[in-house]
Design a protein around this motif. Structure first.
Motif, PDB file in Angstrom:
ATOM      1  N   THR A 175      -2.947   8.763  -1.467  1.00 36.93           N
ATOM      2  CA  THR A 175      -1.886   9.247  -2.324  1.00 36.93           C
ATOM      3  C   THR A 175      -0.372   9.189  -1.889  1.00 36.93           C
ATOM      4  O   THR A 175      -0.418   8.865  -0.619  1.00 36.93           O
ATOM      5  N   ILE A 176       0.282   9.243  -2.689  1.00 33.82           N
ATOM      6  CA  ILE A 176       1.950   8.994  -2.184  1.00 33.82           C
ATOM      7  C   ILE A 176       2.185   9.915  -1.404  1.00 33.82           C
ATOM      8  O   ILE A 176       2.864   9.803  -0.321  1.00 33.82           O
ATOM      9  N   HIS A 177       1.737  11.399  -1.814  1.00 36.85           N
ATOM     10  CA  HIS A 177       2.170  12.357  -1.130  1.00 36.85           C
ATOM     11  C   HIS A 177       1.569  12.209   0.513  1.00 36.85           C
ATOM     12  O   HIS A 177       2.227  12.756   1.385  1.00 36.85           O
ATOM     13  N   LYS A 178       0.411  11.872   0.600  1.00 40.79           N
ATOM     14  CA  LYS A 178       0.014  11.557   1.933  1.00 40.79           C
ATOM     15  C   LYS A 178       0.656  10.549   2.744  1.00 40.79           C
ATOM     16  O   LYS A 178       0.660  10.519   3.958  1.00 40.79           O
ATOM     17  N   SER A 179       1.242   9.595   2.084  1.00 45.12           N
ATOM     18  CA  SER A 179       1.838   8.346   2.698  1.00 45.12           C
ATOM     19  C   SER A 179       3.308   8.648   3.207  1.00 45.12           C
ATOM     20  O   SER A 179       3.962   8.112   3.998  1.00 45.12           O
ATOM     21  N   LYS A 180       3.919  10.075   2.847  1.00 46.20           N
ATOM     22  CA  LYS A 180       5.137  10.150   3.060  1.00 46.20           C
ATOM     23  C   LYS A 180       5.363  10.265   4.681  1.00 46.20           C
ATOM     24  O   LYS A 180       4.668  10.856   5.271  1.00 46.20           O
ATOM     25  N   GLY A 181       6.284   9.621   4.986  1.00 44.28           N
ATOM     26  CA  GLY A 181       6.769   9.620   6.501  1.00 44.28           C
ATOM     27  C   GLY A 181       6.036   8.216   7.180  1.00 44.28           C
ATOM     28  O   GLY A 181       6.100   7.993   8.310  1.00 44.28           O
ATOM     29  N   LEU A 182       5.121   7.527   6.386  1.00 40.90           N
ATOM     30  CA  LEU A 182       4.451   6.485   6.995  1.00 40.90           C
ATOM     31  C   LEU A 182       5.031   5.140   6.640  1.00 40.90           C
ATOM     32  O   LEU A 182       5.852   5.158   5.483  1.00 40.90           O
ATOM     33  N   GLU A 183       4.521   4.019   7.098  1.00 44.04           N
ATOM     34  CA  GLU A 183       5.187   2.807   6.836  1.00 44.04           C
ATOM     35  C   GLU A 183       4.162   1.621   6.929  1.00 44.04           C
ATOM     36  O   GLU A 183       3.121   1.952   7.818  1.00 44.04           O
ATOM     37  N   PHE A 184       3.938   0.623   5.908  1.00 45.80           N
ATOM     38  CA  PHE A 184       2.857  -0.437   5.934  1.00 45.80           C
ATOM     39  C   PHE A 184       3.709  -1.854   5.543  1.00 45.80           C
ATOM     40  O   PHE A 184       4.727  -1.741   4.723  1.00 45.80           O
ATOM     41  N   PRO A 185       3.417  -2.885   6.316  1.00 43.70           N
ATOM     42  CA  PRO A 185       3.766  -4.216   5.777  1.00 43.70           C
ATOM     43  C   PRO A 185       3.547  -4.335   4.475  1.00 43.70           C
ATOM     44  O   PRO A 185       4.692  -5.058   3.861  1.00 43.70           O
ATOM     45  N   MET A 186       2.329  -4.065   3.739  1.00 40.43           N
ATOM     46  CA  MET A 186       2.214  -4.376   2.433  1.00 40.43           C
ATOM     47  C   MET A 186       1.906  -3.133   1.651  1.00 40.43           C
ATOM     48  O   MET A 186       0.812  -2.603   2.000  1.00 40.43           O
ATOM     49  N   VAL A 187       2.545  -2.885   0.393  1.00 32.08           N
ATOM     50  CA  VAL A 187       2.124  -1.736  -0.272  1.00 32.08           C
ATOM     51  C   VAL A 187       2.178  -2.142  -1.719  1.00 32.08           C
ATOM     52  O   VAL A 187       2.628  -2.786  -2.372  1.00 32.08           O
ATOM     53  N   ILE A 188       0.817  -1.623  -2.034  1.00 32.63           N
ATOM     54  CA  ILE A 188       0.467  -1.879  -3.545  1.00 32.63           C
ATOM     55  C   ILE A 188       0.522  -0.279  -4.514  1.00 32.63           C
ATOM     56  O   ILE A 188      -0.404   0.413  -3.939  1.00 32.63           O
ATOM     57  N   ILE A 189       1.582  -0.129  -5.166  1.00 33.25           N
ATOM     58  CA  ILE A 189       1.695   0.869  -6.067  1.00 33.25           C
ATOM     59  C   ILE A 189       0.859   0.989  -7.209  1.00 33.25           C
ATOM     60  O   ILE A 189       1.197   0.120  -8.164  1.00 33.25           O
ATOM     61  N   GLY A 190      -0.158   1.665  -7.262  1.00 31.51           N
ATOM     62  CA  GLY A 190      -1.134   1.576  -8.583  1.00 31.51           C
ATOM     63  C   GLY A 190      -1.141   2.788  -9.398  1.00 31.51           C
ATOM     64  O   GLY A 190      -0.505   3.697  -9.047  1.00 31.51           O
ATOM     65  N   GLY A 191      -1.738   2.585 -10.546  1.00 30.38           N
ATOM     66  CA  GLY A 191      -1.954   3.702 -11.682  1.00 30.38           C
ATOM     67  C   GLY A 191      -0.565   3.777 -12.199  1.00 30.38           C
ATOM     68  O   GLY A 191      -0.201   5.116 -12.773  1.00 30.38           O
ATOM     69  N   LEU A 192       0.478   2.916 -12.401  1.00 35.47           N
ATOM     70  CA  LEU A 192       1.869   3.133 -12.921  1.00 35.47           C
ATOM     71  C   LEU A 192       1.742   3.414 -14.301  1.00 35.47           C
ATOM     72  O   LEU A 192       2.732   3.896 -14.903  1.00 35.47           O
TER      73      LEU A 192
END
Length: 909
Positions: free
Chosen positions: A489-506
Motif C-alpha cells: 500500500t502507499i501508506h506502507k511505502s512512506k519513507g521508502l524509495e524504489f528505482p521503479m514505481v508502478i502506481i496501480g488502481g488509479l
C-alpha cells in the motif's frame, strides 16, 4: 469558412459542457441547503437536540465508569497517557519545571501532529528552543487523528514572521528522484494541490528541486498506462466483482510493463554506475490492497515473476490467512457475500471472474449468495452449475463435520482436502505462507486448551484478536534484498524509495464513508444526528450533518491528494501510472471539456486526467489482454458445440458437421503419458518420490500414488518453532555467514594457541565470534531476535571445525544458495527440474559439492544406520551434481553431506 465553423462547434461544445457542470453544481447546492425554508431545517435540528444531549451524557457516563474500572485494576491505555500528561502539565509549577529542564525540543514528522500533542509541546517549550521538521504534503494519517491543519497554520504564521525567534526554512531539494519525475510531480501538483482542496498552494516554495547529480540519457519519462474496461458492461454485477475484474485487467497490463522494463539500464546514483533494472527494484503501490494485491500477485506468479505482498502490518491481512478464514466463515454461515466471493475466487474452489459474473447475470436480484444458491438449481451452463453444486456440497459436508472433530483436526482436514497448503507452498513466498497456515492451527490449539470450543467461537476469537490489533509474530523469510517484486500500500511505502514505481488502481473510486454514517462528528462543526421519523418509518439528514459530511469529504479529498503525492515521490528512476477507464476515447473527450473542479473528484483519474495536457506525460492505452479474449472465445465455441449437438438428427445438412465434431471430440491423444507429467518438479520432490518408488526417474515422475502433502507432526506442547523451522533458520544463517571472515578468525585463534601457552582451546572466542555474527544478522533484519535465540552456535562452530568446513573456508571460490532450473527429458517430454544448492566451492581447480542436513533423523552413531540414512539423500545430491555439470559446464569431483546433528561431513561416493 469550414475551419471557422468547426472551431465554433468545438468551442460551443466546451462552453455547453461547462454550463451543464455549473448548473449541476447549483442544483446540488439547492438540493442540499435550499430545498426547504430555513425554519424547516432549524425545526429538524431542534427535534434531534434531545437525542444529541442524551448521547452526550451517555458518553460522559461511559467514560466515567470506564475510567473507574481501569483505576481499580491499575490500568491505563495510550490515550490515558496523553491526557494524564496534559492534566499534570496544567499545573504551571510543573510545566515551568519541564520548560527549564529541556535545552532543545526537536519534533520530526510534525505534519502528523494532533491537537493533544501540540498542547503538550506548548506547555513545555520556550519561545526559542523548539525545532520542527515536516512536509505537510506527506501528511497521510488523518485516520490516526493527525491534523495537518496545525502544520499549515504554523507554516503560514512563520512566513509572516510574527515572532523574532520564528524562522522558516524550505528544504525542497529532492535527493531521490531523477529530473523527469520531479518535473512531472511539479507540473501535476501545482495544478491540483491548491488552497481550496488541499489547504495549501503548491507554489515555488512547496515545489521540488532536483538534488540528484545526474542529467544523463537514463532519465525515463513518466508513463500513464490506461486500461480500457468498457467490456465490463453489466450494471447488475456486484461492485466487488467489478473491482476484481478491473484489478485483473490492470494486473495483466502491469505484467507487460514489468516484462518490458526488466533489464533496462538505470543510473544507480548510490553506486555511481549504470546497471539493469531487477525485480527487487520494482514496487507496485496501491491505495488499498483489498481485492487488488492478490490479483496482481497471481498475475505475476502465472508469468513466473517472483513477487511478495508486503503485509507485515498484520498476520491476519495476509492473503492465505484471509482466504482460509473466509472459508471458515462460510462453513459456519454460508449467507455472507464477501467471504463467499473470496473463497470462490481462490484456488480452493477455483471459479474464474467470468464464471462469477455469469452467476450474477443469471440472477440479478438479491444477495450474491442467493444467486449462487439458485444457480446450483437452475443455472443454464451445466458445467458451471455442477461446479457450483460441488462447491456447495463440500461446504455442507464440512459444516456437518465441524462439531464432530477437535478444531485442530478439523483445520488440518480442511488444509489437506482443499490442497491449499500445497498451493501456497508452490507460489513465491510459499514457505512463509505455509508457516502462517500452521500458525493458524497453533492458535486453534491454544483456543482449545483454554476450554473454548466450536468453529463459531473460534471465528469470534480471531475477530477479537484482529479488532484489538494484537501483534502476531511470524518467521520472516523474505528480506529486503531478495529479488522479488513488492506489492504494498502507499501508506506502507512512506519513507521508502524504489528505482521503479508502478502506481496501480488509479481508476478505483474513493471510499467516502462519511456519506453512510448515521452519526456525523467533526471537531470544529460538532455533532450531527440523522432525524428519524418513527411514525412514517423514514429518516433524513439534518443541516448540520450535511455540513459535517461536506467538510469531511473535502478533508478526505485533501488526504487523497497527499497520498497520491507520497506515491509519486517514492520513484527514483522510473514512474508508471496505471488505472482503468471505461471507454477510453469517450472518457478522455469528456475530461477535455470538463472544468478543473477537483472538489467533485471520485478517483485519482479525476485529479490526473484533466491536467495531463499540461505535462510531458504520454498516455498509453491497453485493450483487453489476449488471455481474457481467449476465455471469451472458448465460451462462445462451447455454446456453439452445445447448440450443434441439440440439432435434430434428421437434419441432413448438419450430418457431416456432426460427424466432424464427433471425430474431433473422440480423438485419442497418442502421448497419454505426457498427460500425467507435471511441467516442473523440485529436486526435493523427485528425491522423496525416488526413495519411495526406486531410482527410475521416469517411473517416479509418472506415478500419482505418492501423496504430495507432508503433514507435520504437531504436538500440543511444541515450542514456538518446529524442528523444520529451526532447520530453515540454521540454513539461512549458513547462507549469510562470511566463510572468509570465519577463516580469518579461526586462523588468528590457532596462531595464539601455537605462540602462547596456557591459553584455552579457543571455544569461548569462537562462540563469541559466532554470536556477534548472529547479532549482526538480527540488526540487518535477516533474522528476528526470536529466530536468533534458536540458532545452535555449537553446531555452527562444529561445522567450521570439521575437515569439510575448513576446506570450504580455504577454497579458491565459494558459491552458496545457488538456485537453478534445468530441462531434462522424461518419457519423451521436456520437464523442468528446480532446486537450490546449499554450497559448492572450487579447490585446486576442482569443484566440491556440499549439502547441509539438520534432520534429527541422523542422531545416531551406528555407521551402518548412517550409511542407510545418507542413501536417502543420494538421489537429491545426484540431481544437484547433474544440474551443476549441465548448467555451469564444470565437473564435480567430490560430493559431501554435512550432518549438523553429528557434527561431521560424509563423502557420498
Amino acid at each position: 469558412s469550414k475551419e471557422d465553423k468547426e472551431s465554433y462547434e468545438e468551442i460551443k461544445e466546451i462552453v455547453t459542457s461547462l454550463r451543464n457542470q455549473g448548473k449541476s453544481l447549483v442544483k446540488d447546492l439547492i438540493s442540499q441547503y435550499f430545498a426547504r425554508p430555513l425554519d424547516a431545517y432549524i425545526y429538524d435540528l431542534n427535534k434531534t437536540h434531545s437525542d444529541a444531549l442524551y448521547l452526550y451524557f451517555l458518553v460522559e457516563e461511559f467514560d466515567r465508569i470506564y475510567k473507574r474500572k481501569k483505576w481499580n485494576k491499575g490500568l491505563i491505555d495510550f490515550n490515558d497517557i496523553e491526557h494524564y500528561a496534559l492534566e499534570i502539565l496544567s499545573n504551571e509549577d510543573i510545566a515551568s519545571e519541564y520548560r527549564n529542564k529541556f535545552e532543545y525540543i526537536f519534533i520530526d514528522e510534525y505534519q502528523d501532529s494532533n491537537i493533544v500533542q501540540e498542547t503538550l509541546i506548548n506547555r513545555i517549550k520556550r519561545e526559542n528552543n523548539l525545532f520542527m521538521v515536516g512536509d505537510v504534503k506527506q501528511s497521510i494519517y488523518k485516520f490516526r487523528l493527525a491534523e495537518p491543519e496545525i502544520f499549515i497554520n504554523k507554516y503560514e504564521a512563520y512566513s509572516e514572521g510574527s515572532c523574532k525567534y520564528d524562522i522558516k526554512l524550505d528544504l525542497n531539494k529532492n535527493f531521490r528522484s531523477k529530473g523527469s519525475i520531479i518535473t512531472a510531480v511539479n507540473d501535476i501538483f501545482s495544478r491540483i494541490m491548491n488552497k481550496n482542496i488541499a489547504g495549501l498552494n503548491y507554489d515555488a516554495a512547496a515545489a521540488l528541486y532536483q538534488g540528484v547529480p545526474y542529467d544523463g540519457e537514463l532519465n525515463y519519462p513518466v508513463e500513464f498506462q490506461i486500461v480500457d474496461e468498457k467490456q465490463i458492461k453489466d450494471l447488475y454485477i456486484d461492485d466487488e466483482i467489478k473491482e476484481m475484474k478491473k484489478a485483473e485487467l490492470e494486473a495483466h497490463a502491469a505484467v507487460q510493463i514489468i516484462k518490458e522494463s526488466r533489464g533496462r539500464m538505470i543510473f544507480d546514483v548510490k553506486k555511481g554506475e549504470e546497471r539493469p533494472i531487477t525485480n527487487r527494484d520494482i514496487v507496485i503501490l496501491l491505495r488499498s490492497a483489498k481485492n487488488y494485491a492478490e490479483i496482481y500477485y497471481e498475475a505475476l506468479m502465472k508469468e513466473g515473476i517472483p513477487a511478495f505482498i508486503d503485509s507485515s502490518d498484520g498476520y491476519f491481512d495476509t492473503m492465505e490467512i484471509e482466504v482460509f478464514l473466509n472459508l471458515l466463515r462460510i462453513i459456519d454461515n454460508r449467507k455472507q457475500d464477501i467471504p463467499l466471493l473470496s473463497v470462490m475466487r481462490s484456488p480452493i474452489f477455483g471459479f474464474t471472474i467470468e464464471e462469477m459474473i455469469k452467476i450474477r447475470i443469471h440472477d440479478k436480484e438479491g444477495a450474491y449468495h442467493q444467486a449462487f444458491q439458485r444457480y446450483t438449481e437452475e443455472g443454464d451452463d451445466s458445467d458451471l452449475r455442477e461446479k457450483c453444486r460441488d462447491a456447495q456440497e463440500r461446504i455442507i459436508k464440512w459444516k456437518k463435520q465441524a462439531p464432530l472433530m477437535p478444531l485442530e483436526d478439523f483445520l488440518w482436514m480442511l488444509i489437506r482436502e482443499t490442497g491449499y497448503h500445497e498451493f501456497v507452498g508452490g507460489i513465491p513466498g510459499g514457505s512463509q505462507r505455509q508457516l502462517n497456515l500452521r500458525a493458524l492451527v497453533d492458535k486453534a490449539v491454544f483456543f482449545q486448551n483454554n476450554q473454548m470450543k466450536g468453529l463459531f467461537s473460534f471465528i469470534n476469537y480471531i475477530e477479537a484478536i484482529k479488532k484489538r490489533q494484537v501483534p502476531m509474530g511470524q518467521v520472516r523469510l523474505v528480506g529486503e534484498n531478495d529479488d522479488v517484486i513488492r506489492i504494498m500500500t502507499i501508506h506502507k511505502s512512506k519513507g521508502l524509495e524504489f528505482p521503479m514505481v508502478i502506481i496501480g488502481g488509479l481508476g478505483k473510486r474513493f471510499n467516502m464513508e462519511s456519506d453512510t454514517y448515521r452519526l456525523s462528528l467533526h471537531k470544529e462543526i460538532g455533532l450531527g444526528i440523522r432525524l428519524v421519523d418513527k411514525e412514517n418509518y423514514s429518516y433524513k439528514k439534518t443541516l448540520i450533518q450535511i455540513a459535517v459530511d461536506q467538510k469531511k469529504r473535502r478533508e478526505s479529498l485533501a488526504e487523497e491528494l497527499r497520498i497520491l503525492y507520497v506515491a509519486f515521490t517514492r520513484a527514483m528512476d522510473k514512474l508508471v501510472l496505471l488505472g482503468t477507464m471505461n471507454d477510453i476515447e469517450k472518457t478522455l473527450k469528456d475530461y477535455s471539456v470538463r472544468s478543473e473542479n477537483f472538489a467533485g473528484a471520485r478517483s485519482y483519474m479525476d485529479f490526473l486526467i484533466p491536467v495531463i495536457k499540461y505535462t510531458k506525460i504520454e498516455i498509453k492505452k491497453f485493450g483487453r489482454t489476449d488471455v481474457v479474449f481467449k476465455k471469451v472465445k472458448n465460451i462462445q465455441q462451447k455454446i456453439l458445440i452445445q447448440q450443434l449437438f441439440n440439432e435434430d438428427k434428421h437434419d441432413t445438412e448438419c450430418s457431416d458437421l456432426d460427424k466432424e465434431i464427433h471425430r474431433r471430440l473422440g480423438y485419442e491423444y497418442a502421448h497419454k503419458e505426457a498427460l500425467l507429467l507435471k511441467s516442473k518438479f523440485t529436486v526435493s520432490e523427485l528425491s522423496r518420490l525416488m526413495n519411495n518408488q526406486g531410482t527410475n526417474i521416469e517411473t517416479v515422475a509418472l506415478s500419482r500414488k505418492v501423496p504430495s502433502l507432508d503433514i507435520p507432526k504437531f504436538t500440543k506442547d511444541r515450542g514456538k518453532f518446529s524442528a523444520a523451522e529451526v532447520g530453515t533458520i540454521l540454513h539461512r544463517v549458513m547462507e549469510h555467514i562470511d566463510f572468509l571472515q570465519i577463516k580469518t578468525i579461526w586462523d588468528k585463534l590457532e596462531n595464539k594457541l601455537i605462540t602462547k601457552t596456557g591459553i584455552s582451546d579457543g571455544i569461548s572466542e569462537k562462540t563469541e565470534a559466532i554470536k556477534n555474527i548472529i547479532k549482526d544478522l538480527v540488526e540487518r533484519e535477516i533474522l528476528t531476535s526470536e529466530e536468533a535465540s534458536v540458532v545452535s552456535v555449537s553446531k555452527i562452530i562444529s561445522f567450521f571445525d570439521s575437515e569439510i568446513g575448513r576446506r570450504a573456508c580455504r577454497s579458491e571460490k565459494l558459491y552458496k544458495e545457488v538456485e537453478f532450473n534445468f530441462m531434462t527429458e522424461i518419457s519423451g517430454e521436456n520437464v523442468i527440474i528446480q532446486g537450490a544448492i546449499d554450497c559448492y566451492f572450487k579447490e585446486n581447480g576442482n569443484y566440491i559439492l556440499l549439502d547441509y542436513k539438520s534432520d534429527s533423523l541422523f542422531d545416531t552413531e551406528d555407521e551402518s544406520e548412517i550409511k542407510e540414512l545418507t542413501d536417502i539423500y543420494r538421489p537429491q545430491l545426484e540431481l544437484y551434481k547433474t544440474a551443476l555439470e549441465k548448467i555451469r559446464g564444470i565437473r564435480v569431483k567430490e560430493v559431501y553431506l554435512y550432518l549438523f546433528s553429528l557434527g561431521k561431513g560424509i563423502r557420498i561416493p
